[in-house]
Design a protein around this motif. Structure first.
Motif, PDB file in Angstrom:
ATOM      1  N   CYS A 473       0.861  -1.186   0.000  1.00  0.00           N
ATOM      2  CA  CYS A 473       0.000   0.000   0.000  1.00  0.00           C
ATOM      3  C   CYS A 473       0.893   1.230   0.000  1.00  0.00           C
ATOM      4  O   CYS A 473       1.900   1.271   0.694  1.00  0.00           O
ATOM      5  N   CYS A 476       0.607   2.588   3.654  1.00  0.00           N
ATOM      6  CA  CYS A 476       0.941   1.741   4.803  1.00  0.00           C
ATOM      7  C   CYS A 476       2.176   0.877   4.581  1.00  0.00           C
ATOM      8  O   CYS A 476       2.623   0.196   5.504  1.00  0.00           O
ATOM      9  N   CYS A 514      -6.203  -2.123   0.430  1.00  0.00           N
ATOM     10  CA  CYS A 514      -5.284  -2.287   1.554  1.00  0.00           C
ATOM     11  C   CYS A 514      -6.069  -2.760   2.780  1.00  0.00           C
ATOM     12  O   CYS A 514      -7.077  -2.145   3.147  1.00  0.00           O
ATOM     13  N   ARG A 516      -5.358  -2.421   5.704  1.00  0.00           N
ATOM     14  CA  ARG A 516      -5.212  -1.508   6.829  1.00  0.00           C
ATOM     15  C   ARG A 516      -6.023  -0.222   6.620  1.00  0.00           C
ATOM     16  O   ARG A 516      -6.818   0.150   7.462  1.00  0.00           O
ATOM     17  N   CYS A 517      -5.857   0.427   5.454  1.00  0.00           N
ATOM     18  CA  CYS A 517      -6.505   1.724   5.260  1.00  0.00           C
ATOM     19  C   CYS A 517      -7.640   1.676   4.226  1.00  0.00           C
ATOM     20  O   CYS A 517      -8.359   2.648   4.055  1.00  0.00           O
TER      21      CYS A 517
HETATM   22 ZN    ZN Z   1      -2.956   1.179   3.383  1.00  0.00          ZN
END
Ligand code: ZN
Ligand code: ANZ
Length: 891
Positions: A473, A476, A514, A516-517
């Motif tokens: 990403c 990230c 992603c 995470r985000c």
């Molecule tokens: Zn991310």
């Protein structure tokens, strides 16, 4: 092989004729062992009874034994190397089972790899399809060998159930700090657009494309194997059932060297670089320095290249040479003088030239060396080529310091330091200590331990491998694929018509959000080196269906592998990576131990003569006929043309020389037992063995002989279970042969001397054939039952067949019986040899029955003619008798 067969004619089965039909033998075919029906029948029976199945968690009190052969790559067909490997393992497995162990003996497939992709590119078959078809074909072949495998444990590394768990392990290793992403130099094939392994670079070109290979810097995933360097080396000492040779190869690969780092000041800084650090194992030779050399990729070399086109050109040339140590070793030593100079750490005002040299590796030490031509051969060749100074600083013992010079060979042995200021007169080790002290005191360097072992780069730009479970990403960075989204499956719809990695140019696969985000991100499109797949399969076999990589109860019970068997070609990488994996799995809570293989056996190759037609074509053995020339020598003719062919060297079977023999055809023609028996008989298993037609035919005759011997004896044998009792004469001799053979075969199997076991069984068969007469009947039953059971690990089908003839109605199969025990009373010799002395001098020896009384021994001693002469009629004053050993007469 020693085949003393005299009674049975050469009855090699005609390959086309049905078993039992032998026209050459006249109208009434003799009864014979019909392996074509017997072998599948016993295989089915073992399977029906589950003879070789074991649980993931052994019952309490079970003595486990884990036998494993290196699992095969599913190329499509088994070869003789497999037959040898799996036969060896099967003998161990069957023997240990008979010795009362609970034996786990699994089989699987090392199924990812490039050949499947090549098949896809060349023939348009999907790699998965190609692989699973091959597995099906090879599984069938292995089953025909009658191996005592627990097939319920089978898996292929390309099964998502396997590689998904591998992705889990990777993520666990990552969490534990055992994984790293870093840039490294790779061999890059600009046409195939792929990274090449060192072995795939041939004379500086890609093995498939033929394009000149380039060195390229790529971000890659690494396992931090170097973290365990010290332990991987030290623990070799504890591997007492590993061949010394393999341990030595591992130790060299890990390559611990003690030495020093030395920092040299540049006379003039280049792009902020003011000093160069080198690694040396010979700091004692510092005063013999004549130049400093940099690897082409060294930052200083790069800085020089930025302003000097000649240097840049030289670096580009170095880049075209492979990255392998072997390539570098072989290449001519070449260099480029940068014009820079460095100061000697201890000699005021003395400077040396700085070169870029093709023999200095960036990946080792610091990527820079100081050259001492007097005491290093490579440096000497370099110095001679470029006219650099050569000053000896180690004086050989007894040499004259005023006259000693270096000629064509560097002096690399021990001696006394001279020409070296404050080191003069010291020994080499003492000088090393003193220089390091001085370097540390003046801040110009320090003593260090250096390892040859590098971190393990596991990224491959390939489709047919285990996807590395990472998402890149922009915000990230590299993000692990969350547990609940594992496994990361390979896409099925891939296009092999374009060069490069199909995962990379797949239209959708790599585009994900992603974790995470949530923003658009990109999957890692590299897959793992296939050595990763084979680094933990031995652990997976313990609980092959578990929804986790391994279940602790299973691995804690079954590991380590008690006997691992495979080729010496895996002595370094595969074994080292597996040892690393065991440690990494231990440190992430998956295992309790560090050493996966308690015992290792490396087998030799299977060799065969090679044959060539007059026009140079290699011919397969079945394409030639061996003929005897008029002068009695062996010759060959090509069957198709009847033209003479030449017989070449005996060498390892290989497709290129066509000196291969297809195991499938051998088993079809002679049966699995014959193939197994022959492959065990020829030589000790650690050595090469030569496959010959005559050898297989001899083994086949022996299987028939055992069968016939048993079949003919049956009517005259007492009922099963009749005790052989206290036999005398011929019967006693047969019983002794029986029990001595048990002892000898047991010892041979324990010691991996399978050829010796085969030879003992041959001798035993002769002994059985010679013991005739009705009084031998009970001893003969014992002998026939014993030879059956002793041969069983090697010829398991025939053994079951004979056992069912000898013990009709018996509930247990040979595969379920315990190993026969030798009766110690029958192992003892019947006679004793006793030395006879007169006045302490040896005068003769006598043979007495083992049960002889003292009076009988003394009488026999006195009667010995030589002793009589020595006594010369004198009266004997004292008779000393050490029972079983010595008689001494004092006169
Ligand atoms: Zn991310
Ligand atoms: C000076 C010297 C003098 C050396 C001498 C040897 C003999 P091992 O034992 O394998 O660790 N070396 C160091 N880094 C290198 C690199 N990146 N590429 C090529 N060669 C390198 O080898 C250590 C020795 O190999 C070092 O000791 C260095 O040469 C060379 F009489 O330093 B020696």
């Amino acid at each position: 092989m020693n085949d003393k067969d005299r009674t049975v004619p050469t009855d090699v089965p005609p390959s086309a004729a049905p078993a039992g039909d032998r026209a050459a033998q006249g109208p009434r075919p003799e009864p014979r062992h019909d392996f074509r029906t017997a072998e599948p029948r016993w295989q089915a029976e073992w399977e029906r009874r589950g003879c070789f199945a074991v649980p993931d968690v052994p019952p309490p009190g079970a003595r486990k034994y884990y036998v494993l052969e290196m699992f095969p790559y599913p190329s499509g067909k088994i070869h003789m190397g497999h037959v040898r490997n799996y036969t060896l393992g099967d003998v161990v497995a069957r023997y240990k089972r008979a010795r009362g162990h609970l034996v786990m003996h699994p089989m699987g497939w090392d199924a990812f790899g490039l050949p499947a992709e090549n098949a896809a590119r060349e023939r348009g078959i999907h790699p998965g399809r190609w692989t699973y078809d091959n597995i099906a074909a090879m599984r069938a072949e292995l089953k025909r060998m009658g191996l005592s495998l627990d097939w319920a444990r089978e898996f292929a590394t390309c099964d998502p159930e396997y590689y998904g768990q591998q992705q889990r392990l990777f993520l666990d290793f990552w969490k534990a700090g055992l994984v790293e992403r870093k840039e490294s130099w790779v061999n890059w094939d600009p046409v195939d657009q792929t990274v090449l392994a060192n072995e795939q670079v041939i004379d500086g070109r890609g093995w498939r494309s033929g394009a000149p290979v380039e060195k390229k810097k790529l971000a890659q995933w690494f396992f931090r194997i170097t973290r365990y360097a010290e332990d991987l080396l030290a623990a070799l000492d504890g591997l007492d059932r590993w061949p010394e040779r393999v341990k030595l190869m591992q130790a060299n690969w890990i390559g611990r060297s003690e030495g020093a780092r030395v920092r040299f000041r540049l006379a003039e800084a280049v792009a902020d670089i003011a000093e160069v650090e080198v690694f040396t194992t010979r700091p004692d030779t510092l005063f013999g320095m004549s130049f400093l050399a940099l690897a082409a990729e060294h930052p200083l070399a790069q800085a020089v290249a930025a302003r000097d086109p000649k240097a840049a050109e030289f670096i580009a040339e170095c880049r075209r040479m492979g990255t392998s140590e072997a390539a570098i070793e072989q290449a001519e030593k070449r260099g480029h003088d940068t014009g820079l100079r460095v100061a000697h750490p201890f000699l005021e005002g003395v400077t040396f030239p700085v070169w870029i040299a093709n023999f200095v590796l960036m990946e080792y030490g610091t990527g820079a060396i100081f050259g001492c031509p007097g005491h290093d051969q490579r440096d000497l060749e370099f110095a001679r080529k470029y006219g650099l100074s050569v000053l000896p600083v180690v004086l050989p013992p007894g040499a004259d310091p005023a006259r000693f010079t270096i000629g064509e060979e560097a002096y690399v042995e021990d001696g006394t330091i001279f020409n070296s200021g404050f080191l003069d007169g010291l020994s080499v080790p003492e000088a090393k200590r003193r220089v390091v002290e001085a370097l540390e005191r003046t801040g110009q360097g320090e003593g260090v331990v250096n390892w040859r072992l590098r971190d393990w780069g596991v990224s491959r730009q390939r489709y047919w491998g285990c996807p590395i479970p990472v998402i890149h990403c922009e915000g990230c960075g590299a993000v692990p694929v969350p547990e609940d989204r594992l496994p990361v499956l390979l896409p099925e719809d891939v296009d092999f018509s374009r060069p490069g990695n199909p995962l990379d140019h797949h239209p959708r696969w790599k585009h994900v959000d992603c974790p995470r985000c949530g923003r658009p991100a990109r999957r890692e499109t590299d897959t793992f080196d296939t050595f990763v797949d084979s680094s933990w399969y031995f652990a997976r076999f313990c609980s092959p269906r578990a929804p986790v990589p391994v279940t602790r109860e299973a691995v804690d019970a079954w590991l380590p592998v008690d006997q691992y068997i495979g080729g010496i070609e895996h002595a370094i990488l595969h074994l080292l990576y597996s040892r690393f994996f065991a440690r990494a799995m231990r440190d992430t809570g998956h295992l309790a131990l560090a050493e996966p293989f308690a015992g290792l056996f490396t087998q030799g190759m299977v060799t065969h003569e090679s044959y060539r037609a007059a026009d140079g074509r290699w011919l397969y053995p079945e394409e030639v006929e061996i003929v005897t020339a008029p002068d009695g020598s062996r010759g060959a003719v090509e069957k198709a043309t009847r033209a003479p062919a030449t017989i070449g060297r005996v060498e390892a079977m290989s497709k290129s020389k066509r000196n291969t023999v297809d195991p499938g055809a051998i088993i079809e023609r002679y049966g699995a037992d014959t193939a197994r028996w022959f492959i065990l008989s020829d030589n000790p298993p650690e050595r090469d063995m030569e496959w010959t037609e005559a050898g297989v035919a001899g083994a086949f005759r022996f299987t028939q002989r055992l069968w016939r011997m048993t079949a003919l004896a049956l009517p005259s044998l007492p009922p099963p279970g009749t005790p052989p009792g206290d036999a005398a004469g011929a019967a006693r001799r047969l019983r002794q042969a029986t029990h001595r053979t048990i002892a000898a075969v047991t010892e041979a199997l324990e010691g991996f001397a399978f050829n010796v076991a085969v030879a003992r069984i041959h001798e035993f068969a002769n002994a059985i054939a010679e013991a005739e007469g009705a009084d031998c009947a009970a001893a003969r039953r014992e002998a026939l039952e014993t030879i059956t059971r002793l041969a069983a690990p090697m010829m398991p089908h025939l053994a079951e067949e004979l056992w069912s003839m000898l013990r009709p109605g018996e509930a247990r199969l040979v595969a379920e019986l315990p190993w026969p025990e030798a009766d110690p009373a029958l192992l003892k010799a019947d006679t004793l040899t006793i030395a006879v002395q007169v006045l302490g001098r040896l005068r003769g020896t006598i043979e007495v029955p083992a049960g002889a009384t003292e009076a009988e021994v003394l009488a026999a001693a006195e009667a010995e003619p030589n002793v009589q002469r020595a006594l010369a009629g004198r009266p004997i004053r004292k008779r000393i008798h050490v029972p079983g050993r010595i008689v001494n007469f004092v006169v």
